[in-house]
Scaffold this motif. Structure first.
Motif, PDB file in Angstrom:
ATOM      1  N   ALA A 337       0.929  -1.276   0.161  1.00  0.00           N
ATOM      2  CA  ALA A 337       0.013  -0.069  -0.089  1.00  0.00           C
ATOM      3  C   ALA A 337       0.715   1.305   0.034  1.00  0.00           C
ATOM      4  O   ALA A 337       0.497   2.300  -0.738  1.00  0.00           O
ATOM      5  CB  ALA A 337      -0.825  -0.088   1.257  1.00  0.00           C
ATOM      6  N   ALA A 338       1.978   1.406   0.614  1.00  0.00           N
ATOM      7  CA  ALA A 338       2.957   2.394   0.670  1.00  0.00           C
ATOM      8  C   ALA A 338       3.672   2.680  -0.580  1.00  0.00           C
ATOM      9  O   ALA A 338       3.871   3.831  -0.720  1.00  0.00           O
ATOM     10  CB  ALA A 338       3.958   2.186   1.877  1.00  0.00           C
ATOM     11  N   GLN A 339       3.569   1.542  -1.526  1.00  0.00           N
ATOM     12  CA  GLN A 339       4.127   1.799  -2.730  1.00  0.00           C
ATOM     13  C   GLN A 339       3.367   2.585  -3.970  1.00  0.00           C
ATOM     14  O   GLN A 339       3.883   2.906  -4.765  1.00  0.00           O
ATOM     15  CB  GLN A 339       4.832   0.738  -3.173  1.00  0.00           C
ATOM     16  CG  GLN A 339       5.878  -0.018  -2.382  1.00  0.00           C
ATOM     17  CD  GLN A 339       6.916   0.804  -1.762  1.00  0.00           C
ATOM     18  OE1 GLN A 339       7.475   1.318  -2.510  1.00  0.00           O
ATOM     19  NE2 GLN A 339       7.230   0.848  -0.564  1.00  0.00           N
ATOM     20  N   GLY A 340       2.137   2.492  -3.506  1.00  0.00           N
ATOM     21  CA  GLY A 340       0.901   3.334  -4.449  1.00  0.00           C
ATOM     22  C   GLY A 340       0.745   2.040  -5.392  1.00  0.00           C
ATOM     23  O   GLY A 340       0.243   2.793  -6.527  1.00  0.00           O
ATOM     24  N   PHE A 341       0.945   0.857  -5.528  1.00  0.00           N
ATOM     25  CA  PHE A 341       0.782   0.035  -6.645  1.00  0.00           C
ATOM     26  C   PHE A 341      -0.736  -0.195  -6.616  1.00  0.00           C
ATOM     27  O   PHE A 341      -1.630  -0.419  -5.685  1.00  0.00           O
ATOM     28  CB  PHE A 341       1.514  -1.339  -6.300  1.00  0.00           C
ATOM     29  CG  PHE A 341       3.007  -1.158  -6.540  1.00  0.00           C
ATOM     30  CD1 PHE A 341       3.845  -0.634  -7.396  1.00  0.00           C
ATOM     31  CD2 PHE A 341       3.753  -1.890  -5.295  1.00  0.00           C
ATOM     32  CE1 PHE A 341       5.212  -0.468  -7.302  1.00  0.00           C
ATOM     33  CE2 PHE A 341       5.057  -1.910  -5.532  1.00  0.00           C
ATOM     34  CZ  PHE A 341       5.656  -1.119  -6.534  1.00  0.00           C
ATOM     35  N   ASP A 342      -1.238  -0.040  -8.036  1.00  0.00           N
ATOM     36  CA  ASP A 342      -2.430  -0.964  -8.285  1.00  0.00           C
ATOM     37  C   ASP A 342      -2.634  -2.158  -8.536  1.00  0.00           C
ATOM     38  O   ASP A 342      -2.282  -2.721  -9.632  1.00  0.00           O
ATOM     39  CB  ASP A 342      -3.003  -0.026  -9.420  1.00  0.00           C
ATOM     40  CG  ASP A 342      -4.465  -0.192  -9.718  1.00  0.00           C
ATOM     41  OD1 ASP A 342      -5.055  -1.433  -9.163  1.00  0.00           O
ATOM     42  OD2 ASP A 342      -5.126   0.116 -10.688  1.00  0.00           O
ATOM     43  N   MET A 343      -2.459  -3.071  -7.477  1.00  0.00           N
ATOM     44  CA  MET A 343      -2.175  -4.610  -7.551  1.00  0.00           C
ATOM     45  C   MET A 343      -3.514  -5.227  -8.214  1.00  0.00           C
ATOM     46  O   MET A 343      -3.226  -6.327  -8.813  1.00  0.00           O
ATOM     47  CB  MET A 343      -1.591  -4.946  -6.376  1.00  0.00           C
ATOM     48  CG  MET A 343      -0.534  -4.702  -5.776  1.00  0.00           C
ATOM     49  SD  MET A 343       0.858  -4.779  -7.030  1.00  0.00           S
ATOM     50  CE  MET A 343       0.695  -6.651  -7.182  1.00  0.00           C
ATOM     51  N   ASP A 344      -4.689  -4.653  -7.997  1.00  0.00           N
ATOM     52  CA  ASP A 344      -5.718  -5.367  -8.444  1.00  0.00           C
ATOM     53  C   ASP A 344      -5.491  -5.515 -10.112  1.00  0.00           C
ATOM     54  O   ASP A 344      -5.888  -6.596 -10.774  1.00  0.00           O
ATOM     55  CB  ASP A 344      -7.018  -4.613  -8.347  1.00  0.00           C
ATOM     56  CG  ASP A 344      -7.593  -4.756  -6.756  1.00  0.00           C
ATOM     57  OD1 ASP A 344      -6.935  -5.600  -6.001  1.00  0.00           O
ATOM     58  OD2 ASP A 344      -8.208  -3.751  -6.257  1.00  0.00           O
ATOM     59  N   ALA A 345      -5.251  -4.370 -10.563  1.00  0.00           N
ATOM     60  CA  ALA A 345      -5.235  -4.278 -12.163  1.00  0.00           C
ATOM     61  C   ALA A 345      -4.083  -5.297 -12.487  1.00  0.00           C
ATOM     62  O   ALA A 345      -4.118  -5.825 -13.634  1.00  0.00           O
ATOM     63  CB  ALA A 345      -4.906  -2.841 -12.385  1.00  0.00           C
ATOM     64  N   ALA A 346      -2.734  -5.013 -11.869  1.00  0.00           N
ATOM     65  CA  ALA A 346      -1.832  -5.893 -12.299  1.00  0.00           C
ATOM     66  C   ALA A 346      -1.782  -7.215 -12.171  1.00  0.00           C
ATOM     67  O   ALA A 346      -1.645  -8.184 -13.182  1.00  0.00           O
ATOM     68  CB  ALA A 346      -0.579  -5.557 -11.159  1.00  0.00           C
ATOM     69  N   ASP A 347      -2.641  -7.717 -10.946  1.00  0.00           N
ATOM     70  CA  ASP A 347      -2.995  -9.172 -10.795  1.00  0.00           C
ATOM     71  C   ASP A 347      -3.916  -9.677 -11.918  1.00  0.00           C
ATOM     72  O   ASP A 347      -3.695 -10.739 -12.536  1.00  0.00           O
ATOM     73  CB  ASP A 347      -3.683  -9.403  -9.415  1.00  0.00           C
ATOM     74  CG  ASP A 347      -2.796  -9.362  -8.117  1.00  0.00           C
ATOM     75  OD1 ASP A 347      -1.449  -9.677  -8.230  1.00  0.00           O
ATOM     76  OD2 ASP A 347      -3.283  -8.869  -7.002  1.00  0.00           O
ATOM     77  N   ALA A 348      -4.923  -8.780 -12.192  1.00  0.00           N
ATOM     78  CA  ALA A 348      -5.884  -9.152 -13.394  1.00  0.00           C
ATOM     79  C   ALA A 348      -5.020  -9.337 -14.564  1.00  0.00           C
ATOM     80  O   ALA A 348      -5.357 -10.326 -15.532  1.00  0.00           O
ATOM     81  CB  ALA A 348      -6.807  -8.073 -13.413  1.00  0.00           C
TER      82      ALA A 348
END
Length: 373
Positions: A337-348
């Motif tokens: 969360a601290a890195q600001g990654f959009d992991m939902d989009a990346a995982d998808a």
């Protein structure tokens, strides 16, 4: 000659240690989205020190000993973000030598603890660009030897034999449906692995291409692209942040990175690297490190290239290390969360590519030629 006797004994100890170790496994992983393309992970986490860097450390010690650079009681100094230092600390302890790792202050506490467990000491610097200079100075002050993996990785490894990783991969692939991989995918920390694999494939006459996957905040991709255009490197390099994918990516193109040994490169956004890591983790049922995720994105990219060319075949990549060293970062929701990654989009994106064959998001890439398609 006391030092010649000590060197001979030191080499015997390293060779005996190697003789006690088995080779690492080659693990298949089916990609539902790419039928006809077989994928394998070379599991380097099963080395005694838990990573691909165990091979490098062994080669560096043998190289330094054969060159007469190490003596009884020499302090060994290395510039390392972690895994190489863990492995070199192991071999230094085997030989009874003091070991100091010079590393960025951002290095994971798990890796620092692993170095100290092997008997090493850690010297932290704030700027990743300063670790080579600090290592040189420290070795000079203590009368020791700076191992300098970033300079010597490609030349310390005997790429023709000596159970290097390339020889091991091709031997283990011999009974597979596609015994000669179409592509081998790796990433660059020093560049030694891509040089070893590229040289070995050419030496043995294999029509195998090498793709190097590079993370954000790394100079290797730009250096490679310039080499394809035959442009000289700029005299002044702007400082870059340290790579967030530990063990790979560098603020400058290191001497051990040989562009001519690489057939293609791709720059992988860090969020996609971590999504790739999470996908491999789920599919293999075990934690892997972030660099394995970077490699997996490279696998998906070359699978796209092969599919577009109508080719079946095999892709081999490297499982660089286990994920246990990254509990505080890649496997921590707070760190993510601290890195600001959009992991939902990346995982998808990763799931869509691996499971259904959907195209990856656009990635910066550079290809020497299209023959490997």
């Amino acid at each position: 000659m006391p030092n010649r006797d000590w060197v001979a004994q030191a080499i015997r100890k390293i060779e005996a240690d190697f003789n006690r170790s088995a080779d690492t496994h080659l693990i298949p992983l089916a990609l539902p989205g790419f039928p006809g393309i077989d994928v394998y992970f070379k599991d380097e986490s099963s080395h005694p020190t838990g990573s691909l860097k165990h091979r490098l450390a062994r080669s560096l010690f043998l190289y330094a000993l054969a060159n007469g650079w190490l003596r009884a009681g020499s302090t060994v100094v290395e510039a390392s973000s972690g895994s190489t230092a863990v492995s070199e600390a192991y071999f230094a302890r085997l030989l009874g030598l003091p070991f100091v790792a010079v590393m960025p202050a951002s290095t994971s506490p798990e890796k620092i603890a692993a170095i100290e467990f092997q008997g090493g000491r850690c010297h932290l610097v704030q700027n990743a660009c300063d670790i080579a200079g600090a290592s040189t100075q420290l070795a000079r002050e203590c009368g020791g030897h700076f191992m300098d993996q970033f300079t010597y990785a490609e030349r310390a490894t005997d790429w023709r034999a000596n159970n290097n990783i390339a020889e091991s991969i091709f031997k283990q692939m011999a009974q597979e449906v596609h015994p000669v991989p179409t592509w081998i995918v790796c990433s660059a920390g020093t560049g030694g692995t891509s040089a070893t694999i590229g040289r070995y494939a050419r030496y043995r006459g294999f029509d195998t291409r090498v793709l190097c996957a590079d993370p954000e905040h790394s100079a290797f991709f730009d250096h490679y692209a310039r080499s394809l255009r035959r442009e000289p490197a700029p005299e002044d390099l702007a400082p870059t942040p340290a790579s967030r994918i530990e063990g790979i990516g560098r603020p400058r193109a290191e001497p051990s990175f040989i562009p001519g040994c690489v057939d293609a490169m791709v720059r992988v956004p860090d969020a996609l690297s971590l999504a790739g890591m999470r996908y491999v983790n789920a599919r293999l049922g075990r934690r892997v490190g972030g660099s394995t995720g970077t490699n997996f994105v490279g696998v998906l990219r070359v699978a796209e290239i092969m599919r577009a060319a109508g080719r079946s075949g095999a892709i081999v990549t490297i499982l660089c290390d286990g994920g246990e060293r990254y509990a505080h970062s890649y496997y921590s929701p707070d760190w993510i969360a601290a890195q600001g990654f959009d992991m939902d989009a990346a995982d998808a994106a990763i799931r869509g590519s691996a499971d259904t064959g959907a195209e990856l998001p656009p990635l910066a890439d550079a290809v020497r030629d299209q023959a490997g398609g």
